[in-house]
Design a protein around this motif. Structure first.
Motif, short mmCIF file in Angstrom:
data_model
loop_
_atom_site.label_atom_id
_atom_site.label_comp_id
_atom_site.label_asym_id
_atom_site.label_seq_id
_atom_site.Cartn_x
_atom_site.Cartn_y
_atom_site.Cartn_z
N VAL A 162 0.84 -1.20 0.00
CA VAL A 162 0.00 0.00 0.00
C VAL A 162 0.87 1.24 0.00
O VAL A 162 0.67 2.16 -0.79
CB VAL A 162 -0.97 0.00 1.20
N ALA A 163 1.86 1.29 0.88
CA ALA A 163 2.74 2.46 0.96
C ALA A 163 3.43 2.71 -0.38
O ALA A 163 3.57 3.85 -0.80
CB ALA A 163 3.76 2.27 2.07
N ALA A 164 3.86 1.65 -1.03
CA ALA A 164 4.56 1.79 -2.31
C ALA A 164 3.63 2.26 -3.42
O ALA A 164 4.06 2.87 -4.38
CB ALA A 164 5.22 0.47 -2.68
N SER A 165 2.34 1.96 -3.30
CA SER A 165 1.41 2.29 -4.38
C SER A 165 0.68 3.62 -4.17
O SER A 165 -0.18 3.97 -4.97
CB SER A 165 0.40 1.16 -4.55
N VAL A 166 1.01 4.36 -3.12
CA VAL A 166 0.36 5.65 -2.87
C VAL A 166 0.93 6.70 -3.79
O VAL A 166 2.15 6.81 -3.96
CB VAL A 166 0.56 6.09 -1.40
N SER A 167 0.04 7.46 -4.39
CA SER A 167 0.50 8.63 -5.14
C SER A 167 -0.31 9.83 -4.63
O SER A 167 -1.41 9.69 -4.11
CB SER A 167 0.33 8.45 -6.64
N ALA A 173 -4.46 11.86 -1.83
CA ALA A 173 -3.65 10.66 -1.86
C ALA A 173 -4.51 9.59 -2.52
O ALA A 173 -5.70 9.46 -2.21
CB ALA A 173 -3.24 10.23 -0.46
N THR A 174 -3.93 8.83 -3.43
CA THR A 174 -4.67 7.77 -4.10
C THR A 174 -3.90 6.46 -4.02
O THR A 174 -2.67 6.45 -3.94
CB THR A 174 -4.93 8.11 -5.59
N VAL A 175 -4.66 5.38 -4.04
CA VAL A 175 -4.11 4.03 -4.17
C VAL A 175 -4.90 3.38 -5.29
O VAL A 175 -6.13 3.31 -5.23
CB VAL A 175 -4.26 3.22 -2.85
N GLU A 176 -4.19 2.97 -6.31
CA GLU A 176 -4.81 2.37 -7.50
C GLU A 176 -5.92 3.25 -8.04
O GLU A 176 -6.99 2.78 -8.42
CB GLU A 176 -5.30 0.96 -7.17
N GLY A 177 -5.69 4.55 -8.05
CA GLY A 177 -6.64 5.50 -8.62
C GLY A 177 -7.77 5.93 -7.69
O GLY A 177 -8.51 6.85 -8.00
N SER A 236 -6.77 13.23 1.99
CA SER A 236 -6.62 14.57 1.44
C SER A 236 -5.97 15.49 2.47
O SER A 236 -5.95 15.19 3.67
CB SER A 236 -7.96 15.14 0.98
N ASN A 237 -5.47 16.61 1.96
CA ASN A 237 -4.90 17.66 2.81
C ASN A 237 -5.03 18.99 2.08
O ASN A 237 -5.05 19.02 0.84
CB ASN A 237 -3.43 17.36 3.13
#
Length: 173
Positions: free
Chosen positions: A9-14, A67-71, A76-77
Motif C-alpha cells: 500500500v505504501a509503495a502504491s500511494v500517489s 492521496a490515491t491508491v490504485e486511482g 486529502s490535505n
C-alpha cells in the motif's frame, strides 16, 4: 494488516491535486476519519452539515491534495496562505489505511506550498492528546505551542414543573 500488505500500500500511494470530482469521496473520508478517531457512534455522519472539504478546496483548489491508491482517493490535505501565515488541514486518511505513511505523503505538497509562498509562520490544529499526530507534524518541524484544553460541563437541567415557593431557589432544579 500484514507487513507485506502495508508495504504494497505504501509503495502504491500517489499524491496529486484534489479535483472537483474527488470532493464527495474526500468529504466521506474526512467525516469517517474524524468520527472514527473521536469514537463517534456513526462516524460517517460526523460534523453534521458542516462542509470543511468543499470550502477548503474552493478557497484555493491549487493547494488541495489527494492521496490515491490504485486511482482511488484515500486521503486529502489542504494548505492555506494567509499572507505571512501558512496553515494546513484537515489532513485525513481512510481509517483502514492509517499508519502506512499516507499522512506523510500528504504533507509533502503542503510543505512545498509553504516554501513557494514564503510564509514566515506555519501552523495547524491537531489532537494534543495523540502522540501519533504530534510525531507526524514534528517530522516537519512543527512543535506544540499551545495545547488547548477542551473541557465540558453538564448544563443546568431544566425544571419540568414549578416547585412550591417555600422551596429554596437552589433546590428548585
Amino acid at each position: 494488516m500484514p507487513a507485506a500488505k502495508r508495504t504494497s500500500v505504501a509503495a502504491s500511494v500517489s499524491v496529486r491535486p484534489l479535483v472537483e470530482p474527488d470532493l464527495d469521496r474526500a468529504d466521506e473520508i474526512f467525516r469517517v476519519a474524524f468520527g472514527t478517531f473521536l469514537g463517534a457512534p456513526e462516524p460517517e455522519t460526523f460534523f453534521g452539515t458542516a462542509d470543511y472539504v468543499r470550502t477548503r478546496w474552493a478557497a484555493d483548489p491549487h493547494a488541495a491534495f489527494a492521496a490515491t491508491v490504485e486511482g482511488e482517493v484515500v486521503g486529502s490535505n489542504f494548505a492555506a496562505n494567509w499572507g505571512s501565515v501558512g496553515f494546513f488541514g484537515p489532513l485525513t486518511v481512510r481509517p483502514d489505511l492509517w499508519d502506512q505513511g499516507i499522512g506523510r505523503r500528504l504533507m509533502e505538497p503542503v510543505m512545498a506550498c509553504f516554501d513557494t509562498w514564503d510564509n514566515r509562520h506555519l501552523g495547524l490544529f491537531t489532537f494534543s492528546h495523540s502522540p501519533k499526530h504530534l510525531e507526524l507534524y514534528r517530522r516537519y518541524g512543527f512543535w506544540p505551542r499551545f495545547l488547548t484544553a477542551i473541557m465540558k460541563k453538564a448544563g443546568r437541567r431544566q425544571c419540568r414543573s414549578p416547585r412550591p415557593s417555600a422551596v429554596r431557589r437552589a433546590d428548585r432544579c
